[in-house]
Enzyme design. Structure first.
Site, PDB file in Angstrom:
ATOM      1  N   GLU A  25      -4.090 -11.968  32.431  1.00  0.00           N
ATOM      2  CA  GLU A  25      -5.187 -11.022  32.227  1.00  0.00           C
ATOM      3  C   GLU A  25      -6.413 -11.736  31.672  1.00  0.00           C
ATOM      4  O   GLU A  25      -6.338 -12.889  31.263  1.00  0.00           O
ATOM      5  CB  GLU A  25      -4.737  -9.915  31.275  1.00  0.00           C
ATOM      6  CG  GLU A  25      -4.018 -10.420  30.040  1.00  0.00           C
ATOM      7  CD  GLU A  25      -4.672  -9.991  28.744  1.00  0.00           C
ATOM      8  OE1 GLU A  25      -5.920  -9.945  28.695  1.00  0.00           O
ATOM      9  OE2 GLU A  25      -3.936  -9.744  27.767  1.00  0.00           O
ATOM     10  N   ASP A 134      -2.453   9.045  21.193  1.00  0.00           N
ATOM     11  CA  ASP A 134      -3.233   7.905  21.702  1.00  0.00           C
ATOM     12  C   ASP A 134      -2.256   6.859  22.237  1.00  0.00           C
ATOM     13  O   ASP A 134      -1.699   6.064  21.480  1.00  0.00           O
ATOM     14  CB  ASP A 134      -4.096   7.328  20.578  1.00  0.00           C
ATOM     15  CG  ASP A 134      -5.098   6.296  21.076  1.00  0.00           C
ATOM     16  OD1 ASP A 134      -5.007   5.896  22.258  1.00  0.00           O
ATOM     17  OD2 ASP A 134      -5.962   5.877  20.283  1.00  0.00           O
ATOM     18  N   LYS A 155       1.763  -4.889  20.428  1.00  0.00           N
ATOM     19  CA  LYS A 155       0.933  -5.350  19.317  1.00  0.00           C
ATOM     20  C   LYS A 155       1.388  -4.704  18.017  1.00  0.00           C
ATOM     21  O   LYS A 155       1.700  -3.511  17.976  1.00  0.00           O
ATOM     22  CB  LYS A 155      -0.536  -5.040  19.593  1.00  0.00           C
ATOM     23  CG  LYS A 155      -1.084  -5.787  20.814  1.00  0.00           C
ATOM     24  CD  LYS A 155      -2.527  -5.433  21.071  1.00  0.00           C
ATOM     25  CE  LYS A 155      -3.075  -6.206  22.252  1.00  0.00           C
ATOM     26  NZ  LYS A 155      -2.515  -5.764  23.550  1.00  0.00           N
TER      27      LYS A 155
END
Length: 295
Positions: A25, A134, A155
């Site tokens: 990425e 979220d 993360k």
């Protein structure tokens, strides 16, 4: 192959020959890490993949196309200024001629379109702490796209337990590469068990093939980080408290930047080390996969 893609000659040749290819990425270059760590991470990931006998396929949106396989000048262009592009944003970024740094979700989409099944990143997105509504688009893309994502877990700023629950609901396998619990990005231990453990490139390649043969789409391969950040959890909790009013796409970069400040920059060096390590592991598994019968 879609007209939306512009595949580099090197990557196209590798795919045609059945050579191992690993996608990368560019959100880490455009937003995830500050200079000079961003370009260092991108270049060292590509070098690590080549050292393992595979071909890197770094992804970005440039000049109205999704590029799969970048030149170094392209990386510098992204580092100079790029918008963050998730899978939902690909169409608008392309039509607008934007310089776009692709997230995990967008890179997975591009890799799947190009026929690349192996992808290395730092950590996937997930469910945010204190905000279960979220949720990263990475999770949905994992349920749709037939790509193995090599990462140091999700993360650490995220709710890891809820992220694993969501992945389970989406039928996304989570494999621990030489580990029994999900790494927490900056640390090897989270207390959250993975779905299954795999040891070594050959076993991982065999499990991935069996998963894809039986209808699985995305697969998470969680690789323990090569080092650990002391006091990481405390720093994350402080960052989350301080940025409680921030939400949306800016939340993750802001939290990671605050952790970098609180750690005196130590988190940045570890971030580079772990993404390079993930790229190396992904290349080894991609090569083992290319040797399997029927691959």
């Amino acid at each position: 192959m879609s007209d939306a893609l512009r595949v580099s000659p090197e990557v196209a040749d590798a795919l045609a020959k059945g050579t191992a290819v690993v996608a990368l990425e560019t959100s880490i270059v455009g937003q995830g890490l500050p200079a000079p760590h961003n370009l260092r991470a991108a270049r060292e990931c590509e070098a690590a993949i080549r050292d393992e006998g595979a071909v890197p396929a770094t992804v970005a949106v440039l000049d109205g196309k999704i590029h799969v396989g970048l030149a170094d000048a392209d990386l510098e262009r992204i580092a100079a200024g790029a918008i963050k592009v998730s899978s939902r944003d690909l169409g608008t970024a392309m039509s607008g001629g934007a310089v776009g740094a692709t997230t995990v979700a967008a890179t997975m989409r591009a890799a799947g379109m190009a026929g690349i099944r192996f992808f290395a990143t730092g950590g996937i997105g997930g469910v945010h702490r204190g905000h279960p509504e979220d949720q990263s688009a990475d999770l949905i893309e994992l349920s749709r796209t037939e790509v193995a994502v090599f990462c140091a877990g999700a993360k650490i700023i995220l709710d890891l337990a809820l992220t694993l629950e969501r992945l389970e609901s989406l039928s996304v396998p989570v494999l621990g590469y030489g580990c029994d619990e999900l790494p927490a990005f900056y640390t090897r231990h989270s207390g959250c068990a993975v779905g299954a453990r795999v040891d070594g490139p050959e076993e991982t390649a065999a499990v991935l093939k069996a998963a894809w043969d039986t209808g699985s789409r995305g697969v998470v391969v969680a690789v323990p980080p090569p080092g650990e950040l002391e006091g990481a959890e405390e720093m994350v909790l402080r960052a989350v408290r301080e940025l409680s009013g921030v939400s949306g796409p800016e939340l993750t970069p802001r939290l990671l930047a605050r952790v970098a400040e609180l750690s005196g920059g130590r988190s940045l060096d570890l971030n580079v080390d772990l993404v390079v390590n993930n790229a190396k592991v992904a290349a080894r598994v991609a090569r083992a996969s290319s040797r399997l019968p029927g691959s």
